[in-house]
Scaffold this motif. Structure first.
Motif, PDB file in Angstrom:
ATOM      1  N   UNK A  40       0.835  -1.168   0.000  1.00 25.19           N
ATOM      2  CA  UNK A  40       0.000   0.000   0.000  1.00 25.19           C
ATOM      3  C   UNK A  40       0.865   1.210   0.000  1.00 25.19           C
ATOM      4  N   UNK A  41       0.233   2.380   0.018  1.00 28.09           N
ATOM      5  CA  UNK A  41       1.037   3.580   0.042  1.00 28.09           C
ATOM      6  C   UNK A  41       1.773   3.625   1.351  1.00 28.09           C
ATOM      7  N   UNK A  42       2.983   3.239   1.369  1.00 29.07           N
ATOM      8  CA  UNK A  42       3.737   3.194   2.590  1.00 29.07           C
ATOM      9  C   UNK A  42       4.429   1.881   2.662  1.00 29.07           C
ATOM     10  N   UNK A  43       3.946   0.906   1.944  1.00 28.42           N
ATOM     11  CA  UNK A  43       4.599  -0.375   1.937  1.00 28.42           C
ATOM     12  C   UNK A  43       4.919  -0.737   0.527  1.00 28.42           C
ATOM     13  N   UNK A  44       3.998  -0.783  -0.324  1.00 34.03           N
ATOM     14  CA  UNK A  44       4.117  -1.052  -1.717  1.00 34.03           C
ATOM     15  C   UNK A  44       2.950  -1.935  -2.085  1.00 34.03           C
ATOM     16  N   UNK A  45       2.325  -1.613  -3.176  1.00 31.61           N
ATOM     17  CA  UNK A  45       1.107  -2.312  -3.461  1.00 31.61           C
ATOM     18  C   UNK A  45       1.198  -3.216  -4.651  1.00 31.61           C
ATOM     19  N   UNK A  72      -5.123   9.184  -5.215  1.00 29.22           N
ATOM     20  CA  UNK A  72      -6.574   9.092  -5.300  1.00 29.22           C
ATOM     21  C   UNK A  72      -7.162   9.037  -3.906  1.00 29.22           C
ATOM     22  N   UNK A  73      -8.179   9.815  -3.698  1.00 29.48           N
ATOM     23  CA  UNK A  73      -8.813   9.825  -2.391  1.00 29.48           C
ATOM     24  C   UNK A  73      -8.204  10.833  -1.436  1.00 29.48           C
ATOM     25  N   UNK A  96       2.363   4.057  16.208  1.00 28.66           N
ATOM     26  CA  UNK A  96       2.278   3.224  15.011  1.00 28.66           C
ATOM     27  C   UNK A  96       1.026   3.632  14.246  1.00 28.66           C
ATOM     28  N   UNK A  97       1.189   4.225  13.082  1.00 25.61           N
ATOM     29  CA  UNK A  97       0.069   4.765  12.299  1.00 25.61           C
ATOM     30  C   UNK A  97      -0.093   3.944  11.025  1.00 25.61           C
ATOM     31  N   UNK A  98      -1.231   3.275  10.887  1.00 22.01           N
ATOM     32  CA  UNK A  98      -1.537   2.531   9.663  1.00 22.01           C
ATOM     33  C   UNK A  98      -2.440   3.414   8.792  1.00 22.01           C
ATOM     34  N   UNK A  99      -1.830   4.093   7.838  1.00 18.80           N
ATOM     35  CA  UNK A  99      -2.581   5.066   7.040  1.00 18.80           C
ATOM     36  C   UNK A  99      -1.814   5.407   5.770  1.00 18.80           C
ATOM     37  N   UNK A 100      -2.520   5.932   4.806  1.00 25.47           N
ATOM     38  CA  UNK A 100      -1.902   6.468   3.597  1.00 25.47           C
ATOM     39  C   UNK A 100      -0.962   7.608   3.982  1.00 25.47           C
ATOM     40  N   UNK A 101       0.274   7.529   3.529  1.00 26.51           N
ATOM     41  CA  UNK A 101       1.292   8.496   3.957  1.00 26.51           C
ATOM     42  C   UNK A 101       0.952   9.920   3.548  1.00 26.51           C
ATOM     43  N   UNK A 102       0.459  10.114   2.321  1.00 20.65           N
ATOM     44  CA  UNK A 102       0.144  11.468   1.857  1.00 20.65           C
ATOM     45  C   UNK A 102      -0.989  12.087   2.668  1.00 20.65           C
ATOM     46  N   UNK A 103      -1.994  11.312   2.968  1.00 20.71           N
ATOM     47  CA  UNK A 103      -3.092  11.833   3.786  1.00 20.71           C
ATOM     48  C   UNK A 103      -2.585  12.232   5.167  1.00 20.71           C
ATOM     49  N   UNK A 135      12.329  10.732   7.893  1.00 21.53           N
ATOM     50  CA  UNK A 135      12.824   9.706   6.986  1.00 21.53           C
ATOM     51  C   UNK A 135      11.688   9.325   6.051  1.00 21.53           C
ATOM     52  N   UNK A 136      11.951   9.261   4.758  1.00 16.81           N
ATOM     53  CA  UNK A 136      10.921   8.799   3.828  1.00 16.81           C
ATOM     54  C   UNK A 136      11.540   7.853   2.818  1.00 16.81           C
ATOM     55  N   UNK A 137      10.939   6.704   2.682  1.00 17.28           N
ATOM     56  CA  UNK A 137      11.463   5.625   1.837  1.00 17.28           C
ATOM     57  C   UNK A 137      10.330   5.116   0.950  1.00 17.28           C
ATOM     58  N   UNK A 138       9.832   5.947   0.036  1.00 12.46           N
ATOM     59  CA  UNK A 138       8.634   5.593  -0.723  1.00 12.46           C
ATOM     60  C   UNK A 138       8.886   4.532  -1.787  1.00 12.46           C
ATOM     61  N   UNK A 139       7.850   3.758  -2.097  1.00 11.02           N
ATOM     62  CA  UNK A 139       7.964   2.788  -3.177  1.00 11.02           C
ATOM     63  C   UNK A 139       7.800   3.452  -4.534  1.00 11.02           C
ATOM     64  N   UNK A 140       8.072   2.709  -5.568  1.00  5.80           N
ATOM     65  CA  UNK A 140       7.799   3.199  -6.925  1.00  5.80           C
ATOM     66  C   UNK A 140       6.301   3.304  -7.141  1.00  5.80           C
ATOM     67  N   UNK A 141       5.585   2.308  -6.681  1.00  5.44           N
ATOM     68  CA  UNK A 141       4.135   2.287  -6.793  1.00  5.44           C
ATOM     69  C   UNK A 141       3.562   1.714  -5.513  1.00  5.44           C
ATOM     70  N   UNK A 142       2.458   2.281  -5.054  1.00  8.14           N
ATOM     71  CA  UNK A 142       1.836   1.764  -3.845  1.00  8.14           C
ATOM     72  C   UNK A 142       0.355   2.050  -3.816  1.00  8.14           C
ATOM     73  N   UNK A 143      -0.331   1.368  -2.914  1.00  7.19           N
ATOM     74  CA  UNK A 143      -1.772   1.572  -2.767  1.00  7.19           C
ATOM     75  C   UNK A 143      -2.108   1.655  -1.290  1.00  7.19           C
ATOM     76  N   UNK A 144      -2.877   2.665  -0.931  1.00  7.46           N
ATOM     77  CA  UNK A 144      -3.257   2.875   0.452  1.00  7.46           C
ATOM     78  C   UNK A 144      -4.400   1.987   0.878  1.00  7.46           C
ATOM     79  N   UNK A 145      -4.742   2.005   2.154  1.00  9.09           N
ATOM     80  CA  UNK A 145      -5.772   1.107   2.687  1.00  9.09           C
ATOM     81  C   UNK A 145      -7.158   1.379   2.137  1.00  9.09           C
ATOM     82  N   UNK A 146      -7.386   2.574   1.612  1.00 12.64           N
ATOM     83  CA  UNK A 146      -8.695   2.915   1.051  1.00 12.64           C
ATOM     84  C   UNK A 146      -8.636   3.121  -0.456  1.00 12.64           C
TER      85      UNK A 146
END
Length: 380
Positions: A33-38, A64-65, A257-264, A280-291
């Motif tokens: 997901x956005x924060x892990x990689x989707x 999106x969202x 511990x926050x489980x959420x879309x990083x941009x939001x 610290x930010x270590x973003x993936x190339x592509x990811x999808x958030x929980x929503x």
């Protein structure tokens, strides 16, 4: 032992695809997901659908969202630059790189020797085949970082997890279906830097760890005395991080511990006026958030860094970006970081993270395996 920063001649960017996942999370930091990689959608289009014209893209730059906000118009001088820089690790704790070559790497993770694909290893292995055959686990299957596969255990069946330790932090290694094992050891150089900054500050330090994965960096910061906010959109990653917190006996450490879309999350923090001393930010190339939020590195990274700049405290100690999975020179993220920090003073240093082969005795001086790009702003 952990790192050395040294200049190097012109070096082009990373080809490594590190969409980390936890049994669905990318790695190189994965795909959840956005924060892990989707996981990317692999559903083929029908012939009829393929004939239809593609709709115009109106993607939200915040994902999106998410509620986008315009980019800040920065003024002032850009920070001094320090390029190119190589941050080199020779391993630490329970990890070291033994050998590499022929598109593979041979690593030591605690008691286990592991073979995994590594596209950057263009050369031939230094050690004889007999050494490579005496391993505990081999990842087979899709050789892309975002591809699924499976583990083979040539000697005996192994459990899913096993204990590891780095920089005094205990955590779990795990054989995931996306080849990753729960830690990206090239990040040791950043964690060492983080630890020194927190310990030398002489004051309370607030750390924000975006796309925090299994929490090793967050635990390093907390053990050094920082108050940490850890953000990842993968519930599995957060659960794994909490297990690691218990293993390290840091249950009382001030970690959110926050489980959420990083941009939001960061845009909400910006509106609230919250500030951090280190991000610290270590973003993936592509990811999808929980929503269903989507993250595309090249589209969303400028806004993410822009918001992160506004989240830095008046006495900030640093902003660190690591980038995997992109076909670009480190200069791309270097110039973006300098523009983002325009008017803030300080220094932006950028380059690559590499791991040096240590051989069987871990004290060798073998080849350097490039793993990722990085850019780091510091106030000095």
């Amino acid at each position: 032992m952990l790192f050395a920063a040294k200049p190097f001649k012109q070096r082009t960017g990373r080809l490594k695809n590190r969409e980390r996942r936890i049994d669905g999370r990318r790695a190189g930091h994965p795909a959840s997901q956005t924060g892990s990689q989707a996981e990317k959608s692999r559903t083929p289009r029908t012939e009829r659908q393929a004939r239809k014209p593609a709709p115009a893209r109106t993607e939200n730059p915040a994902g999106e969202g998410s509620t986008a906000r315009p980019m800040t118009r920065r003024t002032g001088e850009r920070p001094v630059e320090r390029v190119p820089v190589i941050l080199e690790s020779r391993g630490a704790g329970d990890f070291h790189l033994i050998d590499s070559g022929s598109g593979l790497k041979l690593e030591q993770y605690g008691p286990y020797r592991i073979v995994r694909p590594e596209a950057q290893a263009l050369w031939q292995p230094s050690l004889p085949p007999a050494v490579w055959q005496k391993v505990d686990a081999i990842f087979t299957g899709d050789t892309d970082e975002d591809g699924m596969g499976r583990w083979k255990f040539p000697r005996e069946a192994l459990g899913e997890t096993w204990p590891l330790s780095l920089l005094g932090i205990d955590f779990l290694g795990r054989f995931t279906s996306f080849r990753h094992v729960g830690v990206f050891p090239e990040q040791i150089v950043h964690w060492e830097w983080l630890k020194r900054q927190v310990e030398a500050a002489g004051r309370p330090v607030k750390v924000l760890n975006l796309f925090g994965y299994t929490g090793v960096a967050s635990l390093v910061a907390a053990a050094a005395g920082a108050e940490v906010t850890h953000v990842d959109a993968s519930k599995k990653a957060i659960g794994w991080a909490r297990e690691n917190q218990a293993l390290s006996q840091l249950e009382r450490a001030p970690i959110r511990w926050i489980c959420e879309d990083a941009m939001k999350f960061i845009q909400r923090e910006e509106r609230r006026g919250n500030r951090y001393d280190i991000i610290l930010t270590d973003p993936p190339k592509f990811g999808r958030g929980p929503n269903g939020e989507t993250w595309h590195l090249f589209e969303h990274l400028p806004l993410m860094l822009d918001v992160c700049r506004n989240l830095l405290s008046a006495n900030a100690l640093g902003l660190v970006l690591t980038a995997y999975s992109i076909r670009a020179s480190f200069y791309s993220i270097h110039e973006l970081m300098r523009e983002t920090m325009r008017g803030a003073g300080g220094v932006v240093e950028s380059g690559e993270l590499v791991i040096r082969e240590g051989g069987l005795g871990r004290d060798g001086d073998g080849r350097a395996l490039s793993t990722s790009l990085f850019s780091r702003w510091v106030p000095e």
